[in-house]
Scaffold this motif. Structure first.
Motif, mmCIF file in Angstrom:
data_model
loop_
_atom_site.group_PDB
_atom_site.id
_atom_site.type_symbol
_atom_site.label_atom_id
_atom_site.label_comp_id
_atom_site.label_asym_id
_atom_site.label_seq_id
_atom_site.Cartn_x
_atom_site.Cartn_y
_atom_site.Cartn_z
ATOM 1 N N HIS A 148 0.819 -1.278 0.020
ATOM 2 C CA HIS A 148 0.088 0.018 -0.021
ATOM 3 C C HIS A 148 1.041 1.254 0.024
ATOM 4 O O HIS A 148 1.774 1.418 0.710
ATOM 5 C CB HIS A 148 -1.032 0.053 1.194
ATOM 6 C CG HIS A 148 -2.006 0.868 1.149
ATOM 7 N ND1 HIS A 148 -1.831 2.375 1.599
ATOM 8 C CD2 HIS A 148 -3.359 0.654 1.136
ATOM 9 C CE1 HIS A 148 -2.885 2.980 1.409
ATOM 10 N NE2 HIS A 148 -3.962 2.154 1.122
ATOM 11 N N HIS A 149 0.455 2.150 -1.013
ATOM 12 C CA HIS A 149 1.456 3.305 -1.037
ATOM 13 C C HIS A 149 1.494 4.010 0.195
ATOM 14 O O HIS A 149 2.694 4.521 0.406
ATOM 15 C CB HIS A 149 1.073 4.003 -2.371
ATOM 16 C CG HIS A 149 1.804 5.378 -2.677
ATOM 17 N ND1 HIS A 149 2.998 5.452 -3.348
ATOM 18 C CD2 HIS A 149 1.698 6.728 -2.259
ATOM 19 C CE1 HIS A 149 3.494 6.698 -3.379
ATOM 20 N NE2 HIS A 149 2.563 7.139 -2.971
ATOM 21 N N ILE A 150 0.377 4.601 0.667
ATOM 22 C CA ILE A 150 0.413 5.460 1.766
ATOM 23 C C ILE A 150 1.162 4.784 2.950
ATOM 24 O O ILE A 150 1.754 5.302 3.871
ATOM 25 C CB ILE A 150 -1.056 5.915 2.283
ATOM 26 C CG1 ILE A 150 -1.752 6.311 1.006
ATOM 27 C CG2 ILE A 150 -1.220 6.547 3.200
ATOM 28 C CD1 ILE A 150 -1.173 7.828 0.680
ATOM 29 N N GLY A 182 3.461 2.617 2.621
ATOM 30 C CA GLY A 182 4.827 2.871 2.325
ATOM 31 C C GLY A 182 5.354 4.257 2.866
ATOM 32 O O GLY A 182 6.493 4.251 3.422
ATOM 33 N N HIS A 183 4.357 5.266 2.802
ATOM 34 C CA HIS A 183 4.902 6.744 3.191
ATOM 35 C C HIS A 183 5.121 6.591 4.787
ATOM 36 O O HIS A 183 6.167 6.997 5.415
ATOM 37 C CB HIS A 183 4.081 7.640 2.993
ATOM 38 C CG HIS A 183 4.047 8.254 1.631
ATOM 39 N ND1 HIS A 183 5.342 8.925 1.147
ATOM 40 C CD2 HIS A 183 3.277 8.350 0.466
ATOM 41 C CE1 HIS A 183 5.081 9.254 -0.206
ATOM 42 N NE2 HIS A 183 4.099 9.027 -0.673
ATOM 43 N N ILE A 184 4.359 5.936 5.347
ATOM 44 C CA ILE A 184 4.501 5.660 6.702
ATOM 45 C C ILE A 184 5.718 4.984 7.305
ATOM 46 O O ILE A 184 6.524 5.339 8.091
ATOM 47 C CB ILE A 184 3.210 5.173 7.681
ATOM 48 C CG1 ILE A 184 2.050 6.000 7.584
ATOM 49 C CG2 ILE A 184 3.466 4.610 8.935
ATOM 50 C CD1 ILE A 184 0.832 5.227 7.966
ATOM 51 N N VAL A 201 1.156 13.683 4.425
ATOM 52 C CA VAL A 201 0.725 14.919 3.354
ATOM 53 C C VAL A 201 1.159 14.545 1.970
ATOM 54 O O VAL A 201 2.431 14.841 2.122
ATOM 55 C CB VAL A 201 1.204 16.249 3.915
ATOM 56 C CG1 VAL A 201 -0.127 16.768 4.950
ATOM 57 C CG2 VAL A 201 2.341 16.194 4.914
ATOM 58 N N SER A 202 0.514 14.393 1.119
ATOM 59 C CA SER A 202 0.894 14.148 -0.320
ATOM 60 C C SER A 202 -0.085 14.786 -1.140
ATOM 61 O O SER A 202 -0.809 15.632 -0.789
ATOM 62 C CB SER A 202 1.025 12.451 -0.695
ATOM 63 O OG SER A 202 -0.242 12.060 -0.793
ATOM 64 N N GLY A 203 0.080 14.691 -2.623
ATOM 65 C CA GLY A 203 -0.636 15.155 -3.498
ATOM 66 C C GLY A 203 -2.243 14.750 -3.375
ATOM 67 O O GLY A 203 -2.840 15.539 -3.818
ATOM 68 N N THR A 242 9.087 12.524 -0.756
ATOM 69 C CA THR A 242 8.327 12.414 -2.067
ATOM 70 C C THR A 242 8.441 10.851 -2.368
ATOM 71 O O THR A 242 9.129 10.022 -1.931
ATOM 72 C CB THR A 242 8.887 13.208 -3.085
ATOM 73 O OG1 THR A 242 10.586 13.126 -2.966
ATOM 74 C CG2 THR A 242 8.596 14.925 -2.990
ATOM 75 N N ASP A 243 7.693 10.441 -3.490
ATOM 76 C CA ASP A 243 7.680 9.134 -3.847
ATOM 77 C C ASP A 243 8.754 8.673 -4.401
ATOM 78 O O ASP A 243 9.572 8.996 -4.902
ATOM 79 C CB ASP A 243 6.527 9.101 -5.136
ATOM 80 C CG ASP A 243 5.119 9.285 -4.733
ATOM 81 O OD1 ASP A 243 4.813 9.230 -3.562
ATOM 82 O OD2 ASP A 243 4.239 9.606 -5.572
ATOM 83 N N ASN A 244 9.227 7.242 -3.785
ATOM 84 C CA ASN A 244 10.533 6.871 -3.843
ATOM 85 C C ASN A 244 10.101 5.140 -3.718
ATOM 86 O O ASN A 244 9.087 4.854 -3.057
ATOM 87 C CB ASN A 244 11.410 7.241 -2.843
ATOM 88 C CG ASN A 244 10.969 6.835 -1.464
ATOM 89 O OD1 ASN A 244 11.301 5.834 -0.743
ATOM 90 N ND2 ASN A 244 10.123 7.867 -0.840
HETATM 91 ZN ZN ZN Z 1 3.167 9.210 -2.355
#
Ligand code: ZN
Ligand code: KG4
Length: 358
Positions: free
Chosen positions: A117-119, A121-123, A142-144, A308-310
């Motif tokens: 899950h992308h979000i 992933g941010h966590i 906080v993303s786009g 940012t996305d990575n």
């Molecule tokens: Zn993102």
């Protein structure tokens, strides 16, 4: 070695993560290859991401990047133990490219697949900060496309504390930047202009007062639009534009900080994490760090490249999922209909996929 792939929006990102070389628990020491191929120049003339073009560019870039990753680290597909890939949320076409590539790669090389899950992933990018947060911690994502305050109670156990009623924080940056006549990508451009501006020059609404569960940025957008119309020809003056940018940035940051501060008082987390593309914003980083210090809560924020996305964040999350099911992965043998433990071959991309919360 874990291969991680991220293509949820307009960045093609690939990472090779060597779990055997993690030193002192620092996930950053396991990153052998970590590249993000930006499509900013491609989308710039359109003033935003064109989903169809983004997907086509991923098709072109992804195989090249994966090949380059293997070559630069000096390994072959035989050295890859699992493939972590973003399944959603994001742009459907972009997700499909990464997912189809990963599925084909997994199938052709008999490597288990770990959809993530992308979000989330941010966590998990919190693990790439200098001081990874300790549970229970509060994460501002906080993303786009997302603005969420999540109480991470324990490993992969999330409680949603607040989310946005309308625009995401990144969208607020991007849309107001467009109103100010700043080029794409709006967020970084607006924050650059804000550095030269006076944040008290204009007064803009700051989120929703009294509602602890919601962020809202659509009122700000309307107020900026009205202000720009009122200013008319003076909008051509660089100082006016910079002052507007600084005032807008200040309103967005204040709205975020207030809500985080209230939530910290209610939930008493052991740490505060700032993550997602907007976490690259210098004022937000500093303001939240100050607020956390005031409250006596340790503050974690990854370096801007991991906000940012990575693909490094996808690798870290896939690694944890692998650890969680170590036995299942080690005893797993490829068989018809499956790409990994519990992963069926008909696995699809999920464009809208809320973070699984309790
Ligand atoms: Zn993102
Ligand atoms: O997480 P991310 O890279 O992609 C999504 O998953 O959405 O976040 C992208 C968002 C965009 O809205 C972009 O304008 C914003 O993050 N952003 C920034 C900055 N750098 C990126 N916003 C404000 N200040 C920045 N320095």
């Amino acid at each position: 070695m874990l291969l991680a792939i991220e293509t949820s929006c307009d960045e093609t990102a690939v990472c090779l993560f060597d779990e055997q070389s993690i030193e002192r628990g620092d996930m950053r020491t396991a990153l052998r290859y970590d590249v993000v191929s930006s499509q900013v120049a491609l989308h710039q003339p359109y003033g935003g991401v064109v989903p169809e073009l983004a997907a086509r560019e991923h098709v072109r870039n992804l195989p090249v990047l994966v090949n380059e990753a293997l070559q630069s680290v000096g390994i072959t597909t035989a050295d890859i133990s699992a493939i972590g890939v973003t399944r959603g949320p994001g742009l459907k076409g972009s997700l499909l490219v990464g997912l189809c590539f990963a599925k084909s790669f997994a199938l052709a090389s008999n490597i288990p697949l770990i959809p993530v899950h992308h979000i989330e992933g941010h966590i998990f990018a919190g693990n790439l900060s200098d001081t990874p947060p300790i549970y229970p911690f509060l994460a501002l994502v906080v993303s786009g496309g997302h603005t969420m305050l999540v109480l991470c109670e324990s490993y992969r156990r999330y409680r949603l504390v607040a989310s946005t009623r309308d625009d995401a924080a990144g969208e607020a940056f991007d849309k107001t930047a467009t109103l100010l006549g700043l080029p794409y990508p709006g967020g970084p451009q607006l924050s650059r202009a804000a550095e030269r501006g006076n944040a008290s020059a204009f007064s803009f609404p700051i989120g929703v007062a009294g509602d602890s569960k919601s962020f809202s940025f659509s009122g700000l957008k309307t107020a900026v639009q009205r202000q720009v119309q009122q200013l008319g020809a003076s909008m051509q003056e660089p100082q006016v534009r910079d002052d507007l940018a600084a005032s807008v940035q200040s309103a967005i940051v204040q709205a975020l900080v207030r809500k985080v501060s209230d939530a910290c008082r209610v939930h008493s987390p052991r740490a505060l994490l700032l993550t997602g593309g907007v976490a690259a914003n210098a004022l937000l980083r500093q303001s939240l760090a100050d607020e956390a210090a005031k409250l006596g809560i340790p503050f974690a924020v990854p370096a801007a490249r991991w906000c940012t996305d990575n693909a490094a964040m996808i690798a870290v999350l896939a690694y944890h999922q692998l650890q969680e099911n170590r036995e299942a992965f080690e005893s797993w043998t490829p068989h018809a209909g499956f790409l990994g433990p519990g992963v069926s071959t008909d696995l699809g991309a999920v464009a809208k996929w809320p973070l699984p919360c309790i």
